[in-house]
Structures are given as structure tokens and as C-alpha cells.
Design a protein around this motif. Structure first.
Motif, PDB file in Angstrom:
ATOM      1  N   ASP A  67     -19.938   2.944  -8.787  1.00 21.31           N
ATOM      2  CA  ASP A  67     -19.108   1.705  -8.738  1.00 21.31           C
ATOM      3  C   ASP A  67     -18.324   1.086  -9.888  1.00 21.31           C
ATOM      4  O   ASP A  67     -17.191   0.847  -9.808  1.00 21.31           O
ATOM      5  CB  ASP A  67     -19.593   0.762  -7.662  1.00 21.31           C
ATOM      6  CG  ASP A  67     -19.666   1.090  -6.217  1.00 21.31           C
ATOM      7  OD1 ASP A  67     -19.033   2.230  -5.704  1.00 21.31           O
ATOM      8  OD2 ASP A  67     -20.232   0.556  -5.384  1.00 21.31           O
ATOM      9  N   PHE A  68     -19.095   0.819 -10.707  1.00 20.98           N
ATOM     10  CA  PHE A  68     -18.418  -0.291 -11.988  1.00 20.98           C
ATOM     11  C   PHE A  68     -17.393   0.775 -12.598  1.00 20.98           C
ATOM     12  O   PHE A  68     -16.480   0.284 -12.813  1.00 20.98           O
ATOM     13  CB  PHE A  68     -19.767  -0.298 -12.962  1.00 20.98           C
ATOM     14  CG  PHE A  68     -19.192  -0.895 -14.166  1.00 20.98           C
ATOM     15  CD1 PHE A  68     -18.897  -2.317 -14.198  1.00 20.98           C
ATOM     16  CD2 PHE A  68     -19.099  -0.197 -15.385  1.00 20.98           C
ATOM     17  CE1 PHE A  68     -18.427  -2.922 -15.487  1.00 20.98           C
ATOM     18  CE2 PHE A  68     -18.692  -0.692 -16.672  1.00 20.98           C
ATOM     19  CZ  PHE A  68     -18.382  -1.891 -16.535  1.00 20.98           C
ATOM     20  N   HIS A  69     -17.857   1.981 -12.773  1.00 18.86           N
ATOM     21  CA  HIS A  69     -16.724   2.852 -13.551  1.00 18.86           C
ATOM     22  C   HIS A  69     -15.609   3.027 -12.476  1.00 18.86           C
ATOM     23  O   HIS A  69     -14.353   3.176 -13.091  1.00 18.86           O
ATOM     24  CB  HIS A  69     -17.383   4.106 -13.943  1.00 18.86           C
ATOM     25  CG  HIS A  69     -18.441   3.930 -15.026  1.00 18.86           C
ATOM     26  ND1 HIS A  69     -17.981   3.912 -16.577  1.00 18.86           N
ATOM     27  CD2 HIS A  69     -19.488   3.925 -15.211  1.00 18.86           C
ATOM     28  CE1 HIS A  69     -19.048   3.737 -17.071  1.00 18.86           C
ATOM     29  NE2 HIS A  69     -19.995   3.775 -16.535  1.00 18.86           N
ATOM     30  N   LEU A  70     -15.722   3.130 -11.293  1.00 20.20           N
ATOM     31  CA  LEU A  70     -14.715   3.466 -10.361  1.00 20.20           C
ATOM     32  C   LEU A  70     -13.877   2.475 -10.230  1.00 20.20           C
ATOM     33  O   LEU A  70     -12.572   2.262 -10.553  1.00 20.20           O
ATOM     34  CB  LEU A  70     -15.322   3.954  -9.062  1.00 20.20           C
ATOM     35  CG  LEU A  70     -15.585   5.335  -8.797  1.00 20.20           C
ATOM     36  CD1 LEU A  70     -16.222   5.667  -7.417  1.00 20.20           C
ATOM     37  CD2 LEU A  70     -14.603   6.274  -9.166  1.00 20.20           C
ATOM     38  N   ARG A  71     -14.582   1.061 -10.353  1.00 22.57           N
ATOM     39  CA  ARG A  71     -13.782  -0.167 -10.327  1.00 22.57           C
ATOM     40  C   ARG A  71     -12.857  -0.289 -11.567  1.00 22.57           C
ATOM     41  O   ARG A  71     -11.815  -0.807 -11.415  1.00 22.57           O
ATOM     42  CB  ARG A  71     -14.676  -1.333 -10.074  1.00 22.57           C
ATOM     43  CG  ARG A  71     -13.963  -2.678  -9.771  1.00 22.57           C
ATOM     44  CD  ARG A  71     -13.039  -2.882  -8.726  1.00 22.57           C
ATOM     45  NE  ARG A  71     -13.616  -3.019  -7.513  1.00 22.57           N
ATOM     46  CZ  ARG A  71     -13.260  -2.968  -6.325  1.00 22.57           C
ATOM     47  NH1 ARG A  71     -11.965  -2.355  -6.136  1.00 22.57           N
ATOM     48  NH2 ARG A  71     -13.965  -3.016  -5.320  1.00 22.57           N
ATOM     49  N   SER A  72     -13.300   0.129 -12.550  1.00 21.85           N
ATOM     50  CA  SER A  72     -12.805  -0.133 -14.096  1.00 21.85           C
ATOM     51  C   SER A  72     -11.532   0.870 -14.135  1.00 21.85           C
ATOM     52  O   SER A  72     -10.725   0.487 -14.514  1.00 21.85           O
ATOM     53  CB  SER A  72     -13.794   0.041 -14.992  1.00 21.85           C
ATOM     54  OG  SER A  72     -14.949  -0.877 -15.215  1.00 21.85           O
ATOM     55  N   GLY A  73     -11.635   1.929 -13.634  1.00 15.44           N
ATOM     56  CA  GLY A  73     -10.669   2.990 -13.751  1.00 15.44           C
ATOM     57  C   GLY A  73      -9.722   2.946 -12.784  1.00 15.44           C
ATOM     58  O   GLY A  73      -8.665   3.384 -12.888  1.00 15.44           O
ATOM     59  N   TYR A  74     -10.430   2.908 -11.583  1.00 18.44           N
ATOM     60  CA  TYR A  74      -9.308   3.159 -10.389  1.00 18.44           C
ATOM     61  C   TYR A  74      -9.265   1.883  -9.384  1.00 18.44           C
ATOM     62  O   TYR A  74      -8.421   1.879  -8.422  1.00 18.44           O
ATOM     63  CB  TYR A  74      -9.821   4.249  -9.394  1.00 18.44           C
ATOM     64  CG  TYR A  74      -9.764   5.365 -10.221  1.00 18.44           C
ATOM     65  CD1 TYR A  74      -8.493   6.283 -10.139  1.00 18.44           C
ATOM     66  CD2 TYR A  74     -10.943   6.051 -11.033  1.00 18.44           C
ATOM     67  CE1 TYR A  74      -8.446   7.689 -10.675  1.00 18.44           C
ATOM     68  CE2 TYR A  74     -10.866   7.210 -11.638  1.00 18.44           C
ATOM     69  CZ  TYR A  74      -9.568   7.862 -11.732  1.00 18.44           C
ATOM     70  OH  TYR A  74      -9.678   8.994 -12.240  1.00 18.44           O
ATOM     71  N   ASP A  75      -9.900   0.766  -9.693  1.00 16.14           N
ATOM     72  CA  ASP A  75      -9.891  -0.623  -8.930  1.00 16.14           C
ATOM     73  C   ASP A  75     -10.272   0.088  -7.286  1.00 16.14           C
ATOM     74  O   ASP A  75      -9.817  -0.682  -6.470  1.00 16.14           O
ATOM     75  CB  ASP A  75      -8.690  -0.932  -9.000  1.00 16.14           C
ATOM     76  CG  ASP A  75      -8.511  -2.544  -8.519  1.00 16.14           C
ATOM     77  OD1 ASP A  75      -9.682  -3.239  -8.522  1.00 16.14           O
ATOM     78  OD2 ASP A  75      -7.600  -3.208  -7.867  1.00 16.14           O
ATOM     79  N   VAL A  76     -11.100   0.865  -7.185  1.00 19.28           N
ATOM     80  CA  VAL A  76     -11.837   1.064  -5.988  1.00 19.28           C
ATOM     81  C   VAL A  76     -13.369   1.254  -6.164  1.00 19.28           C
ATOM     82  O   VAL A  76     -13.798   1.465  -7.316  1.00 19.28           O
ATOM     83  CB  VAL A  76     -11.044   2.276  -5.090  1.00 19.28           C
ATOM     84  CG1 VAL A  76      -9.777   2.060  -4.821  1.00 19.28           C
ATOM     85  CG2 VAL A  76     -11.542   3.582  -6.150  1.00 19.28           C
ATOM     86  N   THR A  77     -13.909   1.277  -4.826  1.00 16.31           N
ATOM     87  CA  THR A  77     -15.439   1.715  -4.943  1.00 16.31           C
ATOM     88  C   THR A  77     -15.683   2.860  -4.284  1.00 16.31           C
ATOM     89  O   THR A  77     -14.894   3.532  -3.891  1.00 16.31           O
ATOM     90  CB  THR A  77     -16.468   0.466  -4.315  1.00 16.31           C
ATOM     91  OG1 THR A  77     -15.766   0.551  -3.039  1.00 16.31           O
ATOM     92  CG2 THR A  77     -16.022  -0.848  -4.941  1.00 16.31           C
TER      93      THR A  77
END
Length: 109
Positions: A67-77
Motif C-alpha cells: 500500500d505504501f508503494h502504491l500510494r506513493s506511485g499511483y495514489d491508490v491502495t
């Protein structure tokens, strides 16, 4: 980036991976894999590698790293990816955006 961009990138990565992947192993990884093959006795080494990917994936989901990486790169979980909609879309936040100061309405007659 958005949920749609993430979905497109996952689809593209899946297509690029194809059915088989050739991996060069360093000595340490090869020795560890040999130990696992000997101890667990799978039908093939491929089975152990599939299990390893599943375990890494599960670990990154459970620890919140994914989730951290998805939120950082795509702004989603990951949950948003699975549902196909963002949290704002699920709750209707985007449906009725507030313009300006929300307190201005109380002075209108």
C-alpha cells in the motif's frame, strides 16, 4: 497517477512476464534454493519459486509495504485496486465537491 494507470501497468507487466522467466541466481540464492529443494522435496524447483513469490506478496500486503508503494506511485491502495474504485469514489466524496468556504451557505437566504 491513478487507479486506471495502475491497472494498465499491471496488465502490461503481466503480458511482459509471459509464462516463463529465466532468472540468474547468485551463489547464496542457489545454495538456499538447494536447501529448500532438499528439505521440502517439491515436485519441481518451479513450485518453490512460485511459493516464494506468493510469500513475498503476502508479506508486503500484510505489512502495508505494498500500500505504501502504491500510494506513493499511483495514489491508490491495494484494496482500491481490487475493488476498481478509489475510496473517494466508494464514499461519494467526488460526487458533491464543495466549492469555496462551506460556511458561506449559512448566510444565504
Amino acid at each position: 497517477m491513478t487507479l486506471d494507470a495502475l491497472s494498465e501497468d499491471v496488465t502490461q507487466a503481466d503480458e511482459e512476464l509471459g509464462g516463463e522467466i529465466a532468472v540468474d541466481l547468485d551463489r547464496e540464492t542457489r545454495n538456499e534454493l538447494a536447501m529448500l529443494v532438499t528439505a521440502l522435496g517439491p515436485e519441481s524447483t518451479d513450485e518453490l519459486l512460485r511459493r516464494a513469490v506468493h510469500m513475498l506478496f503476502q508479506s508486503t500486503v500484510e505489512t502495508g509495504t505494498l500500500d505504501f508503494h502504491l500510494r506513493s506511485g499511483y495514489d491508490v491502495t491495494y484494496d482500491e485496486y481490487l475493488s476498481g474504485m478509489t475510496f473517494d469514489e466508494m464514499t461519494g466524496t467526488n460526487q458533491f465537491p464543495q466549492q469555496g468556504d462551506p460556511d458561506d451557505r449559512r448566510y444565504q437566504f
